[in-house]
Write an enzyme that holds these catalytic residues in place. Structure first.
Site, mmCIF file in Angstrom:
data_model
loop_
_atom_site.group_PDB
_atom_site.id
_atom_site.type_symbol
_atom_site.label_atom_id
_atom_site.label_comp_id
_atom_site.label_asym_id
_atom_site.label_seq_id
_atom_site.Cartn_x
_atom_site.Cartn_y
_atom_site.Cartn_z
ATOM 1 N N CYS A 256 0.852 -1.191 0.000
ATOM 2 C CA CYS A 256 0.000 0.000 0.000
ATOM 3 C C CYS A 256 0.887 1.240 0.000
ATOM 4 C CB CYS A 256 -0.895 -0.024 1.239
ATOM 5 S SG CYS A 256 -1.921 1.445 1.409
ATOM 6 N N CYS B 73 0.287 3.049 3.681
ATOM 7 C CA CYS B 73 0.698 2.490 4.977
ATOM 8 C C CYS B 73 1.714 1.351 4.869
ATOM 9 C CB CYS B 73 -0.519 2.024 5.761
ATOM 10 S SG CYS B 73 -1.308 0.526 5.097
ATOM 11 N N CYS C 259 -7.350 -1.083 1.075
ATOM 12 C CA CYS C 259 -6.374 -1.608 2.024
ATOM 13 C C CYS C 259 -7.109 -1.760 3.353
ATOM 14 C CB CYS C 259 -5.195 -0.640 2.167
ATOM 15 S SG CYS C 259 -4.057 -1.079 3.505
ATOM 16 N N CYS D 55 -5.563 0.822 6.258
ATOM 17 C CA CYS D 55 -5.729 2.290 6.247
ATOM 18 C C CYS D 55 -6.897 2.775 5.385
ATOM 19 C CB CYS D 55 -4.431 2.960 5.793
ATOM 20 S SG CYS D 55 -4.080 2.781 4.036
ATOM 21 N N CYS E 166 -8.140 -5.242 -10.278
ATOM 22 C CA CYS E 166 -7.691 -4.179 -11.177
ATOM 23 C C CYS E 166 -7.311 -2.992 -10.291
ATOM 24 C CB CYS E 166 -8.842 -3.845 -12.122
ATOM 25 S SG CYS E 166 -8.398 -2.782 -13.470
#
Length: 131
Positions: free
Chosen positions: A48, A51, A97, A100, A120
């Site tokens: 991510c 984070c 995610c 976060c 995607c």
């Protein structure tokens, strides 16, 4: 996933570049076929961009022809969350995610085996940690 990260919009804006903020924090999208990881074949883990949670591994990345990096499975299923998205007059499943709540992209049921899924994902929501 435990230990959710909660930050204000101002805190995220101070930490992220404008493109990453627009996509990961405000739910935007980047141009198809013109993004950082679309054609990348480098082995590694995609984290991510907000984070640094591990999201996808390059071994599950494939060319879907969609114009965005596509994966058939997350690295760990509890590292991504899903939410119904009814924007733009469509019914889709948004991928976030789980640590976060960054907007990553969408998941579709037209991917390859073994899962039949196509995650995607926007390149701007990812950072590649090369192996």
């Amino acid at each position: 996933m435990t230990d959710k990260i909660k930050k204000t919009e101002a805190e995220w804006k101070a930490e992220l570049d404008s493109e990453t903020f627009s996509i990961a924090r405000a739910g935007g999208t980047e141009r198809a076929f013109a993004n950082r990881y679309y054609e990348t074949k480098t082995p590694g883990t995609y984290r991510c961009a907000c984070c640094k949670t591990e999201l996808f591994h390059s071994s599950t990345k494939y060319d879907s022809g969609s114009g965005w990096p596509s994966f058939y499975a997350p690295k760990q299923s509890d590292h991504v969350a899903e939410k119904e998205d009814l924007s733009h007059g469509m019914r889709r499943t948004e991928v976030l995610c789980s640590k976060c709540d960054a907007h990553l992209g969408h998941v579709f049921n037209d991917g390859p085996q073994p899962t039949g899924l196509r995650y995607c994902i926007n390149s701007a929501s990812l950072d590649l940690e090369e192996e």
